[in-house]
Write a protein that holds these residues in place. Structure first.
Motif, short mmCIF file in Angstrom:
data_model
loop_
_atom_site.label_atom_id
_atom_site.label_comp_id
_atom_site.label_asym_id
_atom_site.label_seq_id
_atom_site.Cartn_x
_atom_site.Cartn_y
_atom_site.Cartn_z
N THR A 265 21.42 22.04 63.46
CA THR A 265 20.61 21.76 62.39
C THR A 265 18.94 21.42 63.36
N HIS A 266 18.06 21.55 62.28
CA HIS A 266 16.68 21.78 62.92
C HIS A 266 15.87 20.68 62.30
N PRO A 267 14.97 19.81 63.11
CA PRO A 267 15.08 19.88 64.58
C PRO A 267 16.02 19.22 65.22
N ARG A 268 16.57 19.96 66.25
CA ARG A 268 17.92 19.56 67.23
C ARG A 268 17.83 18.11 67.63
N HIS A 326 15.91 27.38 63.58
CA HIS A 326 17.29 27.15 65.07
C HIS A 326 17.72 28.67 65.39
N ARG A 348 10.90 26.59 59.69
CA ARG A 348 11.81 25.32 59.79
C ARG A 348 13.40 25.74 59.47
N GLY A 350 17.60 25.21 59.68
CA GLY A 350 18.47 25.25 60.80
C GLY A 350 19.81 26.33 60.63
#
Length: 373
Positions: A265-268, A326, A348, A350
């Motif tokens: 997922t984003h942000p990691r 991601h 943006r 993920g």
């Protein structure tokens, strides 16, 4: 062989849910490793909070109702039971669209995007063979080509001569394969998180010709092979051994899947439940747990034999690719296998695009297929 399509409704026996609660209550927790951070795996402190929520607040019956709100069916293809959702648009002239999930996802990935797509598309959403209610598998050999033939057969049984395909993760490998086995039927291929792995090391002159974004993506591919490849090695070589722990321990199954949701997922840096709703995360895990398909899903997902690393034939079908923050797709390495007519980079989101950024994903799908018409 019967081509019958049978209506299906999820109805998990209460005793199965009671057993889950008993197992969660009796969890034997490991000692936390120094630091109890994500660098050594799923932190004990974080997972304890997730399990406490699972025990006290999460409702499978609510999740079951959300899934059962859509028409579901099963049919047997090539000896394997295939479960699928079939959500027709009120617009009879809508485009049929086949959506394929990946690992460690499920058909639940698409719950948010279904209502956003049904004005333009008739949706067919199967569970991959060996996954969830399409599992376990009856025999070996379910590589992407065999799955693609099964998907083409499914669309034929539903009466769809022409259709589009979309997918991410394993779905991003299966979807273009459907176009290769049925190029006269697939009108377009849309992929999120497409991946092509170049031969490393990359020559200096070739590296210099890449953009900074492309170089970053290739660096992350190399880091993935060095730091995260273990789960693929296990699932593709010893899925049966792994399955004992995951099918017997709900917390083990949760941890195995949450490790990937945190990484992808984003942000990691954020915990996965800060990005994706806890209830959805648990519903996705429940689909694996309640069907006991950890082993068959891992086996089908990563025991692809010669498919790994081989350059596939280009089907010639128009293809769109959207790469979220991601993911690590680089166009030049994907072009030999695909006829790319649309490429979208997003700063943006993920790997689980349908859950993390459903509006962005849907907008790209809609624009691509509208353009084809």
């Amino acid at each position: 062989m019967s081509e019958e399509i049978t209506e299906f409704r999820i109805d998990i026996p209460q005793k199965r849910l009671d057993d889950l609660r008993t197992r969660l209550d009796a969890t034997i927790w490991p000692a936390a490793l120094p630091g109890d951070g994500w660098d050594t795996g799923v932190p004990v402190s974080w997972l304890r909070e997730m399990v406490d929520y699972w025990r006290t607040e999460y409702s499978w019956r609510d999740a079951e109702a959300k899934l059962n709100a859509y028409p579901q069916f099963t049919t047997t293809i090539d000896g394997q039971r295939i479960y699928f959702m079939h959500v027709r648009s009120q617009n009879e002239n809508a485009t049929p669209l086949l959506l394929t999930h990946g690992w460690p996802g499920s058909v639940a990935e698409f719950l948010t995007v279904i209502p956003l797509l049904t004005d333009q598309f008739h949706l067919v959403i199967p569970a991959l063979p060996g996954f969830g209610f399409s599992g376990p598998t009856n025999d070996s050999g379910w590589d992407t080509t065999r799955i693609a033939w099964a998907w083409a057969t499914l669309m034929d049984r539903l009466g769809y001569e022409k259709f589009g395909v979309q997918g991410g993760d394993i779905g991003a490998a299966v979807s273009p394969e459907v176009a290769r086995v049925a190029p006269d039927r697939v009108i377009g291929v849309h992929l999120n998180g497409p991946m092509a792995i170049p031969q490393f090391p990359i020559p200096e002159d070739e590296w210099a010709s890449l953009t900074a974004l492309e170089q970053d993506r290739l660096n992350r591919i190399q880091a993935f092979h060095g730091e995260e490849f273990g789960y693929i090695a296990i699932q593709s070589t010893r899925p049966q051994t792994l399955a004992y722990g995951l099918v017997d321990s709900p917390v083990g199954q949760l941890a195995w899947i949450m490790d990937k949701f945190r990484e992808w997922t984003h942000p990691r840096e954020a915990d996965p439940d800060k990005i994706i709703d806890r209830d959805w995360l648990l519903t996705n895990v429940m689909i694996y747990w309640l069907t006991g398909t950890a082993g068959s899903a891992g086996y089908v997902g990563y025991a692809q034999d010669a498919s790994w690393g081989a350059v596939a034939q280009n089907s010639g079908v128009p293809t769109a690719m959207i790469v979220f923050a991601h993911d690590a797709g680089v166009r030049r390495y994907l072009e030999p296998e695909h006829t790319i007519v649309r490429w979208t980079d997003v700063d943006r989101g993920g790997h689980f695009a349908a859950v993390e950024e459903p509006e962005l994903l849907v907008a790209d799908i809609r624009e691509f297929f509208a353009g084809l018409k």
